[in-house]
Scaffold this active site. Structure first.
Site, PDB file in Angstrom:
ATOM      1  N   LYS A   9      -9.514   2.013  -1.884  1.00  0.00           N
ATOM      2  CA  LYS A   9      -9.753   1.556  -0.519  1.00  0.00           C
ATOM      3  C   LYS A   9     -10.942   1.870  -0.090  1.00  0.00           C
ATOM      4  CE  LYS A   9      -7.162   0.901   3.620  1.00  0.00           C
ATOM      5  NZ  LYS A   9      -5.932   1.191   4.542  1.00  0.00           N
ATOM      6  N   VAL A  60       0.012  -2.318  10.609  1.00  0.00           N
ATOM      7  CA  VAL A  60       0.425  -2.096  12.067  1.00  0.00           C
ATOM      8  C   VAL A  60      -0.120  -2.865  13.068  1.00  0.00           C
ATOM      9  CG1 VAL A  60       1.390   0.420  11.354  1.00  0.00           C
ATOM     10  CG2 VAL A  60      -1.090  -0.126  12.194  1.00  0.00           C
ATOM     11  N   GLU A 103       0.876  -1.170   0.084  1.00  0.00           N
ATOM     12  CA  GLU A 103      -0.050  -0.100   0.108  1.00  0.00           C
ATOM     13  C   GLU A 103       0.964   1.352   0.040  1.00  0.00           C
ATOM     14  OE1 GLU A 103      -2.129   0.133   3.747  1.00  0.00           O
ATOM     15  OE2 GLU A 103      -3.352   1.749   3.053  1.00  0.00           O
ATOM     16  N   CYS A 161      -5.175  -3.473   2.308  1.00  0.00           N
ATOM     17  CA  CYS A 161      -4.547  -3.447   3.986  1.00  0.00           C
ATOM     18  C   CYS A 161      -5.985  -3.640   4.805  1.00  0.00           C
ATOM     19  CB  CYS A 161      -4.170  -2.122   4.456  1.00  0.00           C
ATOM     20  SG  CYS A 161      -2.978  -2.720   6.006  1.00  0.00           S
TER      21      CYS A 161
END
Ligand code: ACM
Length: 264
Positions: free
Chosen positions: A112, A172, A41, A145
């Site tokens: 997205k 993350v 990404e 993601c």
């Protein structure tokens, strides 16, 4: 079919440098013959923008921008397809997008749908449907993601015939690599998650550490390869996309036909 990813460690804001780093890694003997490559990404810009103004300054038009142009050159020269996450500017909006580029140029665009955390302050939410593209050897779909947390995204792509889910990421939180095993099992598809490594703290007191662990998972939930947590690296595996087309899990169970849509 040779399918791979490059797990990157981008330098924030240095678009040309980040693109050329990918081009250099793609030239390594390890990548020879790759037919479908997935990149992370926002691979050309980095992730943590301080403001909409900064984001807009680094975002590119699709087509027409530098990154897609350079990816198209590479895809043409190497006869491969590339899925890559980029910041896309479209009139006054900026989307967190993925592009599909083939030897003939731009083939697809996905914006997205499920924005994560501060992305909501920066990007417009996606307005493109989850779509399947036939690239010859396989049918592929794109999600980005945090879309992993919404099983409907992968399900839509699988129901529409995707063999491979290409999943540019900047992860993350720790859950996604394991969760994607479930996405592949419940849909019987391959999934290529291309993540990044390194950290960014461009916004004070909001440090981000990206978890690496890019991976390719089979329709049986097997991890065909998984990258490290800390290093930039490239991986390729040989797969048979046909494996994703048998949706029978026992002679009497078909994962799509057995769904009880009347009950849910
Ligand atoms: C994410 O969607 N970049 C966590």
């Amino acid at each position: 079919m040779k399918v791979g990813f490059i797990q990157t460690s981008p330098v924030f804001g240095r678009v040309e440098e980040n693109v050329e780093d990918v081009v250099r890694r793609l030239a390594s003997p390890r990548m020879r013959g790759v037919e479908l490559l997935v990149l992370p990404e926002l691979f050309s810009t980095g992730y943590q923008f301080r403001s909409r103004k900064e984001l807009s300054g680094l975002a590119e038009e699709v087509p027409g921008g530098y990154t897609v142009g350079r990816l198209a050159e590479i895809a043409g020269a190497m006869r491969l397809h590339i899925v890559a996450g980029i910041a896309e500017r479209s009139s006054r909006r900026v989307y967190n997008s993925a592009v599909l580029v083939g030897p003939g140029g731009l083939l697809g665009l996905y914006r997205k749908a499920h924005l994560f955390w501060d992305e909501k302050r920066l990007f417009s939410p996606g307005d493109t449907p989850f779509r399947v593209y036939d690239i010859g050897r396989a049918r592929i779909g794109m999600m980005i993601c945090f879309d992993w947390l919404f099983p409907e995204a992968a399900r839509r792509l699988a129901l529409d015939g995707a063999d491979i889910i290409c999943h540019p990421s900047n992860l993350v939180l720790p859950y996604c690599p394991e969760a994607m095993i479930t996405r592949t099992l419940e849909n019987r598809v391959f999934a290529v998650t291309a993540n990044r490594v390194g950290s960014e703290e461009r916004v004070k007191d909001k440090p981000l550490r990206f978890i690496g662990l890019s991976q390719i998972v089979s329709p049986r939930g097997e991890i065909l390869c998984r990258a490290s947590r800390r290093r930039a690296e490239a991986r390729v595996v040989d797969i048979d996309p046909e494996e994703a087309r048998n949706k029978r899990i026992t002679p009497k169970n078909h994962i799509f036909r057995d769904r009880r849509e009347d009950l849910y």
